[in-house]
Design an enzyme around this catalytic site. Sequence first.
Site, mmCIF file in Angstrom:
data_model
loop_
_atom_site.group_PDB
_atom_site.id
_atom_site.type_symbol
_atom_site.label_atom_id
_atom_site.label_comp_id
_atom_site.label_asym_id
_atom_site.label_seq_id
_atom_site.Cartn_x
_atom_site.Cartn_y
_atom_site.Cartn_z
ATOM 1 N N THR A 98 -5.229 1.233 -13.232
ATOM 2 C CA THR A 98 -4.990 2.441 -12.448
ATOM 3 C C THR A 98 -3.818 3.199 -13.077
ATOM 4 O OG1 THR A 98 -3.382 1.388 -10.966
ATOM 5 C CG2 THR A 98 -5.719 1.255 -10.333
ATOM 6 N N ASP A 146 4.672 8.598 5.515
ATOM 7 C CA ASP A 146 5.671 8.231 4.515
ATOM 8 C C ASP A 146 6.340 6.956 5.010
ATOM 9 O OD1 ASP A 146 7.902 7.885 2.906
ATOM 10 O OD2 ASP A 146 8.552 9.971 2.998
ATOM 11 N N ASN A 156 -0.531 -1.132 1.633
ATOM 12 C CA ASN A 156 -0.842 -1.014 0.215
ATOM 13 C C ASN A 156 0.172 -0.155 -0.546
ATOM 14 O OD1 ASN A 156 -2.792 -0.741 -2.238
ATOM 15 N ND2 ASN A 156 -2.478 1.370 -1.567
ATOM 16 N N TYR A 203 10.684 -4.621 -9.002
ATOM 17 C CA TYR A 203 9.328 -4.711 -8.454
ATOM 18 C C TYR A 203 8.950 -6.161 -8.167
ATOM 19 C CZ TYR A 203 4.271 -4.235 -8.011
ATOM 20 O OH TYR A 203 2.982 -4.284 -7.547
ATOM 21 N N LYS A 217 8.179 -8.011 -4.398
ATOM 22 C CA LYS A 217 6.926 -8.651 -3.992
ATOM 23 C C LYS A 217 7.155 -10.111 -3.580
ATOM 24 C CE LYS A 217 4.287 -5.089 -4.469
ATOM 25 N NZ LYS A 217 3.647 -4.455 -3.296
#
Length: 230
Positions: free
Chosen positions: A189, A53, A80, A156, A160
């Site tokens: 995905t 984790d 990842n 998000y 990044k």
Amino acid sequence: MTTTLITGGNKGIGYETARRLVAAGHTVWIGARDTGRGRAAADTLGASFVRLDVTDDASVASAVSTVRDEAGRLDVLINNAGILGDVTTPGDMTVDQLRTVYETNVFGVVRVTNAFLPLLRLAESPSVVNVTSGLGSFTLVHDPERVESQYPLAAYGSSKTALTMLTMQYAKTTPDVRFNAVDPGQTATEFTGNLGHDVSDGADAAVRIATLGSETPTGTVTDREGVLPW
């Protein structure tokens, strides 16, 4: 033989990257929070599983100990694991919403990377691959022809951006380990609601960097087509 650890490797792009690296001859460790899913993925692929984790210091320390005891070193670390968070504009976003995303996408990468650096330094050509996103690119989010410009993903996207700069700073200050960022692009995905290109395309950039060995560069940001505009 190359020993590679992939965080969040039990599904999506991480799973496909693991599959292809196993096929390329790597000894792959799949790191996942969920023991059942992680172990099932590893068993299917012929990989090893370690519970990991990225938001928990004790979990990361335990994973380091496991890999050290069973593999002795780590050649490639692929950060990842990531979360999308809430789809919202900055004006509607709470600090807690931002913090939740950064805890995994930014702080988690630092936590895992720093913990594994001693094992990486035992490898001949150690490499860290950080999975970033064009949603953090200043150039791409202003390009109306690009899908990255269409989503209000403040938490998000900014996470990044931060991750990519951290990758560059690691590359500048840690010359004995190669650090690179890769963008899978919008990949079909669960993470994207199955929108985008095939998962094999999404894994291309990470697989390419992870298999360069002694020819691995440092301080690059690429997608499957080449240098990513930033």
